[in-house]
Design an enzyme around this catalytic site. Sequence first.
Site, short mmCIF file in Angstrom:
data_model
loop_
_atom_site.label_atom_id
_atom_site.label_comp_id
_atom_site.label_asym_id
_atom_site.label_seq_id
_atom_site.Cartn_x
_atom_site.Cartn_y
_atom_site.Cartn_z
N ASP A 31 0.86 -1.17 0.00
CA ASP A 31 0.00 0.00 0.00
C ASP A 31 0.91 1.23 0.00
O ASP A 31 2.10 1.14 0.31
CB ASP A 31 -0.90 -0.03 1.23
CG ASP A 31 -1.86 1.14 1.27
OD1 ASP A 31 -2.51 1.41 0.24
OD2 ASP A 31 -1.94 1.80 2.33
N ASP A 33 -0.25 5.17 0.75
CA ASP A 33 -0.54 6.14 1.80
C ASP A 33 -0.43 5.48 3.17
O ASP A 33 -1.15 4.53 3.47
CB ASP A 33 -1.95 6.71 1.64
CG ASP A 33 -2.09 7.56 0.39
OD1 ASP A 33 -1.27 8.48 0.22
OD2 ASP A 33 -3.00 7.30 -0.42
#
Length: 372
Positions: A31, A33
């Site tokens: 991922d 953010d």
Amino acid sequence: MTDQAGPSALPALAAGCAQPPTRRYDVALLDLDGVVYVGPDAVPGVPAALAGARAEGMRLGFVTNNAARTPEQVAAHLTELQVPAGPGDVITSSQAAATVVAELLGAGARVLPVGGPGVAAALEAAGLTVVVRAEDGPEAVVQGYGREVGWTQLAEAVVAVRNGARHVATNTDATIPSPRGPLPGNGAMVAVVRQVTGQEPLVTGKPDPAMHAECVRRTGAEHPLVVGDRLDTDIEGARRAGAASLLVFSGVTDPATLVAAGPDHRPDLLAADASGILHPHPAVTVDGPTWRCGGWTVRQAEGGDALELRGPDSHPAGTASSGSDDLDGLRALCVAHWAAHPGEGAPVRVLAHGAAATASAQAWGLPSGGAR
């Protein structure tokens, strides 16, 4: 894709990983953010850690629910942060939504995008026709995150959905991490359209397994490891895709939320940040009523539902695990609590014994009966 660790009778976290994950897993599905960066800046130490992972032969893929930017823009940002990447290394939730809409409605279907430029770009790349007004007759509205999304775009979406367009959300993350703390995410804006129209959206991003599956296909992964900061998207998405997972605390999830998590939101490994892919992860062992990890122990309190936590200062010198990352006590707490609640999430109360346990329980935000 499944490469879950540990006996089926115990939470997967109990097994740990005796060798660095870079040697056990061939691809890290990261991922962005809260994992690689927060806002415009890299999480400290993570670019160097990812370079080290690549040097050991691990391949990297980037899987983000943030729909605002195109894969080209995301790859450029990563490269600026000393994490070299190309557009083909990036899967966005806009791409997943565009693929789903094209399959549902067919090539050339008229679609109204709501969000950043990444939404419209993904729709066009999938062969769909982008329109800008509800009066243009869209068959679907695809809503993704965009910093400039405001009343005007939301109003067009509401009118289009009320007129019969299918509402498709790239994700429903309520918040996004930022240097100023959590800020409204796409889920907050999706809720506006849902509330006004009364229509439930079709959600296409994580935890739907399609995004991780596409990244696995691109990288040819045989033993992927999902690295994320959110339980309801990254960790649940990994489980639904049959992949192992590593939760990091550099984003939105805190330790108290993790301990109380339900079965679908329980990761295989824990680390402070993504540099955890470079280091072994200790196992949690059970000895009668006592759970041990390094120099930490956890056991059920007598006559109550609390867990007693004891740190290394409660044990003889030299019993703490080598290379400890200050999460061994949390690992033991999670495994003990999850073993007691295998089918559901539940809050936990901790009785901390000793200075190390007291300080850690406070730092983790865990409700405590106080030091003993």
